[in-house]
Design a protein around this motif. Structure first.
Motif, PDB file in Angstrom:
ATOM      1  N   GLY A   1      44.368  51.019  38.409  1.00 39.35           N
ATOM      2  CA  GLY A   1      43.028  50.491  38.264  1.00 39.35           C
ATOM      3  C   GLY A   1      41.763  51.455  38.228  1.00 39.35           C
ATOM      4  O   GLY A   1      42.048  52.461  38.928  1.00 39.35           O
ATOM      5  N   GLY A   2      40.630  50.951  37.800  1.00 41.49           N
ATOM      6  CA  GLY A   2      39.542  51.873  37.757  1.00 41.49           C
ATOM      7  C   GLY A   2      39.271  52.087  39.121  1.00 41.49           C
ATOM      8  O   GLY A   2      39.202  51.356  40.067  1.00 41.49           O
ATOM      9  N   ASN A   3      38.503  53.260  39.151  1.00 42.81           N
ATOM     10  CA  ASN A   3      37.872  53.830  40.669  1.00 42.81           C
ATOM     11  C   ASN A   3      39.022  53.763  41.792  1.00 42.81           C
ATOM     12  O   ASN A   3      38.617  54.191  42.950  1.00 42.81           O
ATOM     13  CB  ASN A   3      36.763  52.901  41.095  1.00 42.81           C
ATOM     14  CG  ASN A   3      35.706  53.104  40.301  1.00 42.81           C
ATOM     15  OD1 ASN A   3      35.701  54.023  39.234  1.00 42.81           O
ATOM     16  ND2 ASN A   3      34.426  52.351  40.590  1.00 42.81           N
ATOM     17  N   VAL A   4      40.453  53.689  41.536  1.00 38.93           N
ATOM     18  CA  VAL A   4      41.103  53.680  42.460  1.00 38.93           C
ATOM     19  C   VAL A   4      41.190  55.199  42.979  1.00 38.93           C
ATOM     20  O   VAL A   4      41.210  55.936  42.084  1.00 38.93           O
ATOM     21  CB  VAL A   4      42.664  53.234  41.891  1.00 38.93           C
ATOM     22  CG1 VAL A   4      43.945  53.657  42.972  1.00 38.93           C
ATOM     23  CG2 VAL A   4      42.599  51.586  41.961  1.00 38.93           C
TER      24      VAL A   4
ATOM     25  N   TYR B   1      41.741  47.115  42.404  1.00 43.21           N
ATOM     26  CA  TYR B   1      41.042  46.490  43.303  1.00 43.21           C
ATOM     27  C   TYR B   1      40.996  44.946  42.710  1.00 43.21           C
ATOM     28  O   TYR B   1      40.789  44.662  41.613  1.00 43.21           O
ATOM     29  CB  TYR B   1      39.611  46.630  43.027  1.00 43.21           C
ATOM     30  CG  TYR B   1      39.100  48.089  43.987  1.00 43.21           C
ATOM     31  CD1 TYR B   1      39.041  48.190  45.135  1.00 43.21           C
ATOM     32  CD2 TYR B   1      38.983  49.454  42.965  1.00 43.21           C
ATOM     33  CE1 TYR B   1      38.655  49.273  45.708  1.00 43.21           C
ATOM     34  CE2 TYR B   1      38.542  50.479  43.646  1.00 43.21           C
ATOM     35  CZ  TYR B   1      38.542  50.351  45.089  1.00 43.21           C
ATOM     36  OH  TYR B   1      38.180  51.602  45.724  1.00 43.21           O
TER      37      TYR B   1
ATOM     38  N   SER C   1      38.769  41.579  42.912  1.00 48.25           N
ATOM     39  CA  SER C   1      37.605  41.071  43.648  1.00 48.25           C
ATOM     40  C   SER C   1      37.764  39.535  43.628  1.00 48.25           C
ATOM     41  O   SER C   1      37.868  38.693  42.756  1.00 48.25           O
ATOM     42  CB  SER C   1      36.334  41.215  42.736  1.00 48.25           C
ATOM     43  OG  SER C   1      36.264  42.710  42.547  1.00 48.25           O
TER      44      SER C   1
ATOM     45  N   MET D   1      36.711  36.114  44.752  1.00 46.19           N
ATOM     46  CA  MET D   1      35.330  35.407  45.076  1.00 46.19           C
ATOM     47  C   MET D   1      35.419  34.091  45.178  1.00 46.19           C
ATOM     48  O   MET D   1      35.821  33.189  44.538  1.00 46.19           O
ATOM     49  CB  MET D   1      34.114  35.519  43.845  1.00 46.19           C
ATOM     50  CG  MET D   1      34.083  37.149  43.776  1.00 46.19           C
ATOM     51  SD  MET D   1      32.559  37.349  42.853  1.00 46.19           S
ATOM     52  CE  MET D   1      32.207  35.789  41.869  1.00 46.19           C
TER      53      MET D   1
ATOM     54  N   GLU E   1      33.779  30.293  46.583  1.00 49.82           N
ATOM     55  CA  GLU E   1      32.349  29.789  46.806  1.00 49.82           C
ATOM     56  C   GLU E   1      31.674  29.814  48.174  1.00 49.82           C
ATOM     57  O   GLU E   1      30.631  30.115  48.278  1.00 49.82           O
ATOM     58  CB  GLU E   1      32.206  28.178  46.078  1.00 49.82           C
ATOM     59  CG  GLU E   1      32.105  28.385  44.640  1.00 49.82           C
ATOM     60  CD  GLU E   1      31.640  27.055  44.030  1.00 49.82           C
ATOM     61  OE1 GLU E   1      31.089  26.484  44.874  1.00 49.82           O
ATOM     62  OE2 GLU E   1      31.792  26.901  42.796  1.00 49.82           O
TER      63      GLU E   1
ATOM     64  N   THR F   1      31.509  34.419  52.513  1.00 50.41           N
ATOM     65  CA  THR F   1      30.165  35.080  53.004  1.00 50.41           C
ATOM     66  C   THR F   1      30.322  36.635  52.593  1.00 50.41           C
ATOM     67  O   THR F   1      29.272  37.267  52.448  1.00 50.41           O
ATOM     68  CB  THR F   1      29.825  35.005  54.418  1.00 50.41           C
ATOM     69  OG1 THR F   1      30.933  35.533  55.311  1.00 50.41           O
ATOM     70  CG2 THR F   1      29.287  33.595  54.930  1.00 50.41           C
ATOM     71  N   GLY F   2      31.649  36.894  52.471  1.00 52.63           N
ATOM     72  CA  GLY F   2      31.757  38.258  52.050  1.00 52.63           C
ATOM     73  C   GLY F   2      33.102  38.314  51.309  1.00 52.63           C
ATOM     74  O   GLY F   2      34.205  37.393  51.657  1.00 52.63           O
ATOM     75  N   VAL F   3      33.211  39.375  50.530  1.00 52.25           N
ATOM     76  CA  VAL F   3      34.498  39.357  49.654  1.00 52.25           C
ATOM     77  C   VAL F   3      35.210  40.664  50.034  1.00 52.25           C
ATOM     78  O   VAL F   3      34.490  41.942  50.193  1.00 52.25           O
ATOM     79  CB  VAL F   3      34.046  39.681  48.064  1.00 52.25           C
ATOM     80  CG1 VAL F   3      35.212  39.702  47.334  1.00 52.25           C
ATOM     81  CG2 VAL F   3      33.160  38.433  47.660  1.00 52.25           C
TER      82      VAL F   3
ATOM     83  N   ASP G   1      37.369  43.555  49.705  1.00 50.90           N
ATOM     84  CA  ASP G   1      38.056  44.306  48.418  1.00 50.90           C
ATOM     85  C   ASP G   1      39.217  44.724  48.715  1.00 50.90           C
ATOM     86  O   ASP G   1      39.111  45.861  49.512  1.00 50.90           O
ATOM     87  CB  ASP G   1      36.854  45.166  47.851  1.00 50.90           C
ATOM     88  CG  ASP G   1      37.161  45.760  46.626  1.00 50.90           C
ATOM     89  OD1 ASP G   1      37.295  47.136  46.647  1.00 50.90           O
ATOM     90  OD2 ASP G   1      37.438  45.212  45.706  1.00 50.90           O
TER      91      ASP G   1
ATOM     92  N   TYR H   1      43.163  46.765  47.838  1.00 46.38           N
ATOM     93  CA  TYR H   1      44.228  47.318  46.763  1.00 46.38           C
ATOM     94  C   TYR H   1      45.334  46.439  46.964  1.00 46.38           C
ATOM     95  O   TYR H   1      45.700  45.951  48.026  1.00 46.38           O
ATOM     96  CB  TYR H   1      44.758  48.586  47.167  1.00 46.38           C
ATOM     97  CG  TYR H   1      43.836  49.702  46.784  1.00 46.38           C
ATOM     98  CD1 TYR H   1      44.040  50.179  45.492  1.00 46.38           C
ATOM     99  CD2 TYR H   1      43.251  50.429  47.715  1.00 46.38           C
ATOM    100  CE1 TYR H   1      43.360  51.321  45.357  1.00 46.38           C
ATOM    101  CE2 TYR H   1      42.292  51.641  47.373  1.00 46.38           C
ATOM    102  CZ  TYR H   1      42.544  51.948  45.985  1.00 46.38           C
ATOM    103  OH  TYR H   1      41.896  53.005  45.924  1.00 46.38           O
ATOM    104  N   ILE H   2      45.674  45.888  45.681  1.00 44.32           N
ATOM    105  CA  ILE H   2      46.939  44.905  45.944  1.00 44.32           C
ATOM    106  C   ILE H   2      48.179  45.597  45.340  1.00 44.32           C
ATOM    107  O   ILE H   2      47.877  46.316  44.145  1.00 44.32           O
ATOM    108  CB  ILE H   2      46.807  43.770  44.828  1.00 44.32           C
ATOM    109  CG1 ILE H   2      45.476  42.602  45.567  1.00 44.32           C
ATOM    110  CG2 ILE H   2      48.035  42.840  44.891  1.00 44.32           C
ATOM    111  CD1 ILE H   2      45.924  42.444  47.065  1.00 44.32           C
ATOM    112  N   PHE H   3      49.139  45.842  45.923  1.00 46.37           N
ATOM    113  CA  PHE H   3      50.242  46.805  45.362  1.00 46.37           C
ATOM    114  C   PHE H   3      51.330  45.786  45.122  1.00 46.37           C
ATOM    115  O   PHE H   3      51.902  45.129  45.868  1.00 46.37           O
ATOM    116  CB  PHE H   3      50.359  47.390  46.698  1.00 46.37           C
ATOM    117  CG  PHE H   3      51.795  48.572  46.365  1.00 46.37           C
ATOM    118  CD1 PHE H   3      53.002  48.457  46.954  1.00 46.37           C
ATOM    119  CD2 PHE H   3      51.574  49.792  45.495  1.00 46.37           C
ATOM    120  CE1 PHE H   3      53.870  49.167  46.588  1.00 46.37           C
ATOM    121  CE2 PHE H   3      52.544  50.446  45.339  1.00 46.37           C
ATOM    122  CZ  PHE H   3      53.888  50.370  45.684  1.00 46.37           C
TER     123      PHE H   3
END
Lengths: 275, 275, 275, 275, 275, 275
Positions: free
Chosen positions: F239-242, F256, F258, F260, F262, F265-267, F269, F271-273
């Motif tokens: 993926g991008g930026n990996v 990555y 993301s 999200m 509702e 309060t924080g996401v 981030d 790596y999912i392998f």
């Protein structure tokens, strides 16, 4: 073919790469553009730039001279300074030449037209600059400048020639003015005029081999005047295609006169010599 | 040296930068390339492109004229349109000139050779285009075009000259054709021919100062014909190096005849005039 | 105007884009730079490069010939090989020409000056190379080479002319040497000399139309010698502006003599013919 | 190797020579120079020249379009007219972009500095012009314009993207903005930002594949936003190196927060998502 | 459309033509060629030429400065002299940069390879020269030099940045180094590294907006370090793609650690901060 | 300052002028134009020209190699022959790359668009040719070719890298592919991808320092993969930026995600392998 390869290789080893004709032409073109903005690609906009450009071009010339020490006996920087110190005189002379070309040609509509489209202007400007360099004992470089002008205009003036003020060449293709020619002031010559040598012997290299032309002489198209002892007296007119190897006194008019009578079966063509 | 700096600065302030000779040459070169694809860098491949290119070049000319309003009295756009409306006539004339050059030179192997390698073609094409512009009252631009050709070919034709169809110049170096010259149809001239003026007084600028050449005249290398009242009658032949300041009737043959007798101590060289 | 568009479109369709004059000039310039490093932008530094460059230029020529099969009857690769096999002979001839120009001009300070600034050198080198190509039956390409030199120097030598060794042209503007001219060894000619044809009829294309010049002849500025049957005998001198259509025997001196007596009202201008 | 020669020959036969990237770049450069004289080689001096230059460039475009009828469905002349009628709108947009770049960069000393030395200016100006052409259904030509800017600046904007006014790119190397991107007004992006596609399947060519960016969004260096359904709500800030494939609501701030406590042995780096 | 014509005309009247980016690039290129003959078109052959060339280039710079008095507060000639007096220091610094690039890249085979084919060399040399001019208070000209290098290399270094000796950039595309960045000695950075600002408000123009990098720091590809108060302690290593807006102490190693366990369903990516 | 002059003079004496980057670029450009007529200025019109052009370019390369004997151990002529014998294979590979770029980009409208306006094409073509030269043991010349492409496209591929068929780079600015990288077939990479080294020690110059990428891998924008022992298994997606410094098995998807919510309060981030 082996020896051929050897010969070519030797030629490349021996070849001093300088002065590159290109570098010399660039110097000349930039200098001409400073003197005559009609030729410039960099019109001056600040008063202080004029001096800066003169300084810059002086360094360009110094650089060229230092690069080629075999072409002069002096010191490059000093020679360049000397040349730029007499540049104003050269500039004034070229402007007088323009005046002469303008007032002498009914077809000229403006000074700008002279500068932008007269080969005579280009060749004389090149000569004046080359002559200034030649006068400092610099070799080859002035020759490349005049040959550049020759190639563009067909007018071949040796940088060693001595030419007075208000000089005018009209049309000009084929004009040849030799190394030891002396030309007075207010002289006008037309296309195809040769001021040449009688002797082409190497041992005569140091003698005066080309003619002397007095003040206010006009020489018409195709005339040929030869020899270091040949003097054309002041205010003379030399007609088209005339061939002269002897001196003529002042105020001479020497030309072909075509007399054509209706009854004539032949027309005698003669020089008429009037004092 | 201060005054020198002032003079140069003033020259740069006064210099109208236009028309740049470069811009004029580019216009001429692109137009020549459209008319004669042998010169183009952009061969046309779609039929509709021809018109688009003509339109584009018309705008180039309009732009050049508008940029330099001091060079014409009309309105730039209208003048450009006028010029392009007579371009077909100019094109046809140049093609007739090519025909004349091809049929008159045994060394020419093809029309392509004429276009690609004959200086006469280049100089005449430049003249025809420049003359079209000159006819619209445009100044300097036509002069820059013919001087561009002069510099490349050594052939100097003033855009104001009037030249008939099927005109041919062979070799051409040194040819000079003055501003008020009138040349008929099917005329052929060789290198070094001058059609010039007797008077070079500024006050004669508006009078006819150069000769009139009748139809089908041939003028050989180096001949000089001078004067606004000098008429060369149709079908005449003017020999090489002949010098003429008087009119000659139709069908004249005027040339040097070299008579060489074994016993002669001198050879009289005469014009023989035959009617 | 519709037919005009049609005509232009047709011209663009018919135009064979080759050989581009530019491609031919590039070949000539690179070859000249290999033979005379004074012209090169790529001075050779390894001995093996000489051969590599010759090989490369042979391929450039082959490529040019193959691109234009209508310009020769042979096979492009073979013709290119043939040309490069005789290149050494051409090189030696040009060097002899330089020797002749150097020893014949008191103003020449060095061989380098000849190569860098003499138009005669450039025109003769172009002729020698073009003549080599012409001798292989290649059309148009040699003509473009000599016309390139003509445009730069004002010297117009047809590639078909036959010229002996130690040939020298001084100044040169306006020189014309026609297709069937034959020139011996050690000949020297000046600016404005024409070696031309009397007949310009298409049907005479295959006959000898231009003069034959014997060994060690000198021809001064502006002389015109015409006709395929005109032979200038060896060791002769032809004076400036002389016009000749007849043969002269060896050791002739033919020139104008200007006699000027104080009492004379006119000066007779005569050829003096001495055997 | 025979088949190789065949393949190459076939490639040369099939190659439509147009539009030459060079011709397109020249059109773009001249247009840019008219709009922003900082880029011109031909500063305008007469009021009437402005219109003449616009007319001329309209013909240049028309000529380019007519030459390449396969690149558009309309009629070349009409398309060129259409483009030039919306040029003022394009010019105003670019000027607003300059305003945005000037007010957004403390290092910028003047508007002139933006125009002369900011790659963001060059890339956006190229995009605005290319987008105008793209909007008329013209193919390839707008792509060559944006790729020319890409090559010079490292900023790759597809001409099909839709970008609002007051757009600002700072530094810019590595920016990629895809074909179906929609960007609102007053958006600012930094170097290395990608607005790209998730899908790269040929069959998705007609769907919206790139993100939508709301008004007044700022996207910091190296952020990547992907997908046609990804909407960045107005007034959001996307932090450097953030990777986003989902939409975020208006006024979001999404960035890495580096919390560093003196006692910490490790710093957890997290995205903080605030609505 | 009338107002459009007015706007364009006004733009052309207001445009100060100088300094032409072209003139600045030429100065830079000639200076680079003097310092590193690998870039020159005019290799020096006489010892005295070195000084002559330095003098000449000093005049070129003086001329450029005098032409643009609005770009500096000093006197053009004096500024040019000042710059050339510190040129040796600049030269030595660039040579140390080359050393750093050579010893830091296993792929580099020679110093010549660095000079001829490493974008890092080109960008740093441009920066060193531009920084020298910037230090004399000269505006815009240094910016045009670094932007020229940016366009060629994708490396964007503001001339105002302060960079120690033995600086090394590898690959480099996308590197951005802001105006108030301070970089110590022996620093090495990779492609895509940004040393940028947090604040982009015009009113912060005079404050330190970009980070400080200690001696012997290495920053890997894609890392972003922002803010004028951000200090990277000496001998630290900043890993690829790391995003930093806070200071880190000396000898820090800050990077992503990808831990991958066979059983893991997800890999947590964390910064590990080690002192 | 004396020692400075000495240093500069010494640098000029030591500088081997070759291979001039210009000469190498010209060779590359002409070869590219022969292979892809979209780049040529000399479209082939005769079947026999293809071979003639190949022969000619072989001589150009031979000439370049002979001129620089220090850059290879073999014999120049033989090496040139070897290169041209494998040119067909290179040509076929580049065509497969074009196929891959065309089928992988929905925005691509034609193969011509790829060739004329995709930086990926230009960079890969340069790499393929440079790699062919590199494979023959030729130094520096291949590096100048890839750096030429780097400067134009922002894509930096070392000629020593080994890349399989159907390789595709999209957008590409900022891509770096190191010397010992091995890339399989059907790989696709996006802008900003680095395939780099972990070690930059001079003593590791001979070891494998860059990663191995399996067949059919896709690597998104900004990903960084480092280390000679890092293997990306076939059919994986990075993926991008990996940021990867460890190997991953075939069919991995590493990116990555993301998430999200509702209520979040924080996401986080992560790596999912997935295997």
């Amino acid at each position: 073919m082996n020896s051929f390869l050897e010969k070519l290789f030797a030629a490349h080893q021996d070849c001093s790469e300088c002065p590159s004709p290109r570098a010399v032409q660039d110097f000349f073109s930039e200098l001409l553009g400073l003197l005559f903005p009609e030729f410039t690609v960099k019109k001056i906009e600040q008063k202080a730039e004029v001096e800066a450009e003169l300084d810059r071009l002086e360094q360009v010339l110094a650089s060229l001279l230092i690069r080629n020490p075999h072409l002069h006996s002096g010191e490059g920087k000093a020679l360049a300074r000397d040349f730029f110190q007499k540049l104003e005189v050269i500039f004034d002379l070229i402007n007088q030449d323009i005046d002469a070309m303008y007032s002498g040609d009914p077809a000229a509509k403006s000074r700008t037209e002279i500068i932008r489209s007269y080969p005579g202007f280009f060749a004389i400007a090149a000569y004046r600059i080359a002559h200034g360099l030649h006068g400092l004992g610099i070799q080859l470089i002035p020759r490349i400048i005049t040959e550049f002008a020759h190639s563009r205009t067909g007018i071949d003036i040796h940088p060693g020639a001595s030419i007075g003020h208000h000089f005018c060449i009209d049309h000009g293709t084929g004009v040849v003015i030799g190394e030891t020619t002396i030309i007075g002031n207010h002289v006008k010559i037309y296309q195809g005029v040769t001021l040449g040598a009688l002797s082409v012997k190497k041992e005569d290299a140091d003698s005066k081999r080309h003619p002397t032309i007095g003040d206010s002489v006009v020489i018409y198209a195709g005339a040929t005047i030869l020899g270091g002892q040949t003097h054309i007296g002041e205010n003379s007119v030399v007609g088209g295609n005339v061939w002269l190897t002897k001196s003529i006194p002042p105020k001479s008019k020497i030309y072909y006169q075509s007399r054509m009578h209706e009854e004539a079966t032949g027309v005698t063509d003669t020089y008429i010599f009037k004092k």
